[in-house]
Scaffold this motif. Structure first.
Motif, short mmCIF file in Angstrom:
data_model
loop_
_atom_site.label_atom_id
_atom_site.label_comp_id
_atom_site.label_asym_id
_atom_site.label_seq_id
_atom_site.Cartn_x
_atom_site.Cartn_y
_atom_site.Cartn_z
N ALA A 1 2.50 1.54 -3.54
CA ALA A 1 1.62 2.06 -4.37
C ALA A 1 1.04 3.56 -4.27
O ALA A 1 0.87 4.22 -5.46
CB ALA A 1 0.23 1.10 -4.47
N ALA A 2 0.82 4.01 -2.95
CA ALA A 2 0.56 5.42 -2.70
C ALA A 2 1.71 6.24 -3.14
O ALA A 2 1.49 7.27 -3.78
CB ALA A 2 0.35 5.43 -1.38
N ALA B 1 -3.63 1.31 -3.75
CA ALA B 1 -3.22 1.65 -2.50
C ALA B 1 -4.15 1.26 -1.31
O ALA B 1 -4.06 0.91 -0.14
CB ALA B 1 -2.53 2.96 -2.15
N ALA B 2 -5.31 1.75 -1.67
CA ALA B 2 -6.51 1.88 -0.76
C ALA B 2 -7.10 0.18 -0.49
O ALA B 2 -7.47 -0.15 0.47
CB ALA B 2 -7.79 2.47 -1.35
N ALA C 1 0.69 -1.08 -0.12
CA ALA C 1 -0.07 0.09 0.04
C ALA C 1 1.03 1.29 0.06
O ALA C 1 0.55 2.20 -0.64
CB ALA C 1 -0.86 -0.03 0.96
N GLY D 1 1.18 7.07 -7.02
CA GLY D 1 0.14 7.45 -7.21
C GLY D 1 -0.99 6.58 -7.53
O GLY D 1 -1.94 6.87 -8.20
N PHE D 2 -0.88 5.30 -7.28
CA PHE D 2 -1.89 4.09 -7.70
C PHE D 2 -2.77 4.10 -6.51
O PHE D 2 -2.88 3.29 -5.37
CB PHE D 2 -1.36 2.90 -7.92
CG PHE D 2 -0.47 2.81 -9.08
CD1 PHE D 2 -1.07 3.24 -10.38
CD2 PHE D 2 0.98 2.41 -9.00
CE1 PHE D 2 -0.31 3.02 -11.45
CE2 PHE D 2 1.67 2.45 -10.13
CZ PHE D 2 1.32 2.61 -11.42
N THR D 3 -3.67 5.18 -6.16
CA THR D 3 -4.63 5.50 -5.20
C THR D 3 -5.39 4.28 -4.87
O THR D 3 -5.97 3.63 -3.75
CB THR D 3 -5.16 6.50 -5.07
OG1 THR D 3 -6.19 6.70 -6.15
CG2 THR D 3 -4.23 7.78 -4.94
N GLY D 4 -6.24 3.68 -6.07
CA GLY D 4 -7.10 2.52 -5.98
C GLY D 4 -6.40 1.34 -5.40
O GLY D 4 -6.93 0.59 -4.38
#
Length: 53
Positions: free
Chosen positions: A15-16, A24-25, A12, A19-22
Motif C-alpha cells: 500500500a505504501a 499503509a498506516a 502495508a 501511495g495509499f498512506t492511510g
C-alpha cells in the motif's frame, strides 16, 4: 499469529508503494499489534513450559 502480522506488514508495504498512506498506516498498526500479542503469548508459553518441569 505471527503469520498474520507478516501478512499485514506486506500489505502495508504494498500500500505504501502505491501511495495509499492511510491504508499503509492502518495495516502497519495492525501488524504491530499482532506482533506484540504474538510476543506476549510466546513468552507466556515459554514460561509456562519452564515452570511445569
Amino acid at each position: 499469529m505471527l503469520h498474520y502480522a507478516a501478512v499485514f506488514f506486506i500489505i502495508a508495504l504494498v500500500a505504501a508503494l502505491f501511495g495509499f498512506t492511510g491504508i499503509a498506516a492502518g495495516a502497519a498498526g495492525v501488524a504491530k499489534i499482532l506482533f506484540v500479542i504474538f510476543l506476549v503469548l510466546a513468552l507466556l508459553s515459554f514460561l509456562g513450559n519452564t515452570l511445569r518441569r
